[in-house]
Enzyme design. Sequence first.
Site, PDB file in Angstrom:
ATOM      1  N   HIS A  50       0.885  -1.165   0.000  1.00 37.06           N
ATOM      2  CA  HIS A  50       0.000   0.000   0.000  1.00 37.06           C
ATOM      3  C   HIS A  50       0.926   1.220   0.000  1.00 37.06           C
ATOM      4  O   HIS A  50       2.082   1.123   0.425  1.00 37.06           O
ATOM      5  CB  HIS A  50      -0.899   0.021   1.232  1.00 37.06           C
ATOM      6  CG  HIS A  50      -1.916  -1.087   1.219  1.00 37.06           C
ATOM      7  ND1 HIS A  50      -1.861  -2.140   2.078  1.00 37.06           N
ATOM      8  CD2 HIS A  50      -2.986  -1.285   0.422  1.00 37.06           C
ATOM      9  CE1 HIS A  50      -2.873  -2.967   1.817  1.00 37.06           C
ATOM     10  NE2 HIS A  50      -3.571  -2.469   0.819  1.00 37.06           N
ATOM     11  N   ASP A  53       2.350   1.661   3.283  1.00 34.78           N
ATOM     12  CA  ASP A  53       3.333   0.637   3.691  1.00 34.78           C
ATOM     13  C   ASP A  53       4.710   1.116   3.218  1.00 34.78           C
ATOM     14  O   ASP A  53       5.716   0.889   3.880  1.00 34.78           O
ATOM     15  CB  ASP A  53       3.079  -0.715   2.997  1.00 34.78           C
ATOM     16  CG  ASP A  53       1.770  -1.376   3.417  1.00 34.78           C
ATOM     17  OD1 ASP A  53       1.412  -1.278   4.601  1.00 34.78           O
ATOM     18  OD2 ASP A  53       1.104  -1.987   2.549  1.00 34.78           O
ATOM     19  N   GLU A 175      -9.118  -4.301  -8.421  1.00 34.31           N
ATOM     20  CA  GLU A 175      -9.353  -5.520  -7.625  1.00 34.31           C
ATOM     21  C   GLU A 175     -10.803  -5.517  -7.157  1.00 34.31           C
ATOM     22  O   GLU A 175     -11.126  -4.880  -6.162  1.00 34.31           O
ATOM     23  CB  GLU A 175      -8.398  -5.569  -6.418  1.00 34.31           C
ATOM     24  CG  GLU A 175      -8.598  -6.810  -5.573  1.00 34.31           C
ATOM     25  CD  GLU A 175      -7.646  -6.897  -4.368  1.00 34.31           C
ATOM     26  OE1 GLU A 175      -6.719  -6.079  -4.244  1.00 34.31           O
ATOM     27  OE2 GLU A 175      -7.859  -7.804  -3.548  1.00 34.31           O
ATOM     28  N   ASP A 249     -14.769 -11.442   4.914  1.00 36.20           N
ATOM     29  CA  ASP A 249     -13.612 -11.765   4.076  1.00 36.20           C
ATOM     30  C   ASP A 249     -12.572 -12.481   4.939  1.00 36.20           C
ATOM     31  O   ASP A 249     -11.957 -11.876   5.814  1.00 36.20           O
ATOM     32  CB  ASP A 249     -13.055 -10.435   3.539  1.00 36.20           C
ATOM     33  CG  ASP A 249     -11.969 -10.618   2.517  1.00 36.20           C
ATOM     34  OD1 ASP A 249     -11.643 -11.775   2.185  1.00 36.20           O
ATOM     35  OD2 ASP A 249     -11.439  -9.594   2.043  1.00 36.20           O
TER      36      ASP A 249
HETATM   37  C1  XUL Z   1      -9.178  -6.260   0.705  1.00 32.28           C
HETATM   38  C2  XUL Z   1      -7.993  -6.646  -0.021  1.00 32.28           C
HETATM   39  C3  XUL Z   1      -6.852  -5.669   0.004  1.00 32.28           C
HETATM   40  C4  XUL Z   1      -6.257  -5.442  -1.324  1.00 32.28           C
HETATM   41  C5  XUL Z   1      -5.138  -4.444  -1.378  1.00 32.28           C
HETATM   42  O1  XUL Z   1     -10.129  -7.233   0.798  1.00 32.28           O
HETATM   43  O2  XUL Z   1      -7.925  -7.729  -0.564  1.00 32.28           O
HETATM   44  O3  XUL Z   1      -5.885  -6.142   0.892  1.00 32.28           O
HETATM   45  O4  XUL Z   1      -5.743  -6.649  -1.811  1.00 32.28           O
HETATM   46  O5  XUL Z   1      -5.538  -3.174  -1.077  1.00 32.28           O
HETATM   47 MN    MN Z   2      -6.546  -8.619  -2.023  1.00 28.61          MN
END
Ligand code: XUL
Ligand code: MN
Length: 346
Positions: A50, A53, A175, A249
Site C-alpha cells: 500500500h 506501507d 481488484e 472476508d
Molecule cells: C481487501 C484486499 C486488500 C487489497 C489491497 O479485501 O484484498 O488487501 O488486496 O488493497
Molecule cells: Mn486482495
Amino acid sequence: MPQNRYRFCFGPWNVSEGQDPYGPTTRPPQSFDWKLDQLKTLGFDAMMFHDDDAVPDIDDKSEQQILKEAKQLRKRLDDAGVAAEMVAPRLWFSPMTMDGAYTSNDPKCRRYAIDRSLRAIDIAKVLGTDILVLWLAREGTYLRESKSGRRSVELLVEAFDKMLAHDKSVRLAIEPKPNEPMDHAYIPTIGHALAIAQLTRDSKRVGALIETAHCILAGLDPADEIDFAMSFGKLWSLHLNDQNGLKFDQDKPFGSNNLRSAFNQVRVLERNQYGSNGEYVCFDVHPFRTTRVEHWMKHLENSRRTFLRLVEKVRSFDEGRAAELIANRDYQALDQMVIEHLLGRE
Ligand code: XUL
Ligand code: MN
C-alpha cells in the site's frame, strides 16, 4: 508447451497481528526489515505495497519527502534482491474517505483521493513497478438513495483518466470485491472492472487483479473469473487465498477450504500461462488469530507449498483420459477421476 516457473509475492499486511472487529491484537508488531527478511528466507520474489506501507504517514508528508522515502525503500529492496510487485493507494482509512474516495459526495474528498492516487503512482515509479492496484473499498453504498450509480461510474472514470494522464506507463489493476466494508460495491466483479475500462481514455492500460475470496463472496467461481480476465489479456495480478462461503472476508490459506477449487484455479493459470508476461502469484492471506508468534509465517509458507503441490497435480492430470470421458459425455467418471487424482489414488 514450456512449463511456467512461478514467482511469488506477499504484502507487509499479510503478516498481521490478529486483531478483528471484536478483539485486539494477539501478536506484537514486527518491523518491516523482519518481514523483508522472512520474505527472502521463505523464497518469495517480490513484495506488494500500500502507499503507506511504502511511505508511512503519507498524508503528513510533502511530495518531495514522499519521493525521498520511496527512493530509500527502493534501495533496501534492491539490496535485498526483492522486487516491488505493485503499489495500492489505501483509500479507506482517512476521515477524507469516510463517504467513499473517488465517489464521495464531497468534492474536497474526491480531490484528496485523486491526489493521493497520483502520489501512489509516483511511488510505484520509484519502486520500479508500473502496476497500481485499485481495491475500491468504499466506492459503493450503505444507503442506495445517498448516491447515484450512474454518477459514480462517471466519477470513477474521471479519476482513472486523471491517473492514466499523470503517468503514460502506469497500468491500473482493479481488484473487485462485491461487499465489505460496503453493503454493495460499484465494481463487484471482473466483468464490471473490464467493462469500466472501456470508458477510460486508454482502456489498454486498465485491467484487473483477481482475489479468490472476493470471487466467492460474489457467488462466482474463481477459476472461471481467471479464465474470463485472461481471455482479454487483462489479468495483471492475482491474490490467491480461500473463503468458507458467504461470510466476512476470511483470507484463509490457499486451498484451505476447497482444495478442488484451488486445483481448478491452478489448472486455468497453467492453461493460460499466467506469469509469462512477468505477473506474480500473490497470497493475500492472514494468519489465524490464534497463531503463535513462532508459527507466524506458516500461512504464507503453506499457501506457496499447496500452490506448488497443485501445479504438480495439474501437470500429472491425465488430460488424454479426461478428453475421452468428455467425448463420451461420461462426466460422472470425470468427476471421480478428479477426486481420485486429488486423493492421490488413480
Ligand atoms: C481487501 C484486499 C486488500 C487489497 C489491497 O479485501 O484484498 O488487501 O488486496 O488493497
Ligand atoms: Mn486482495
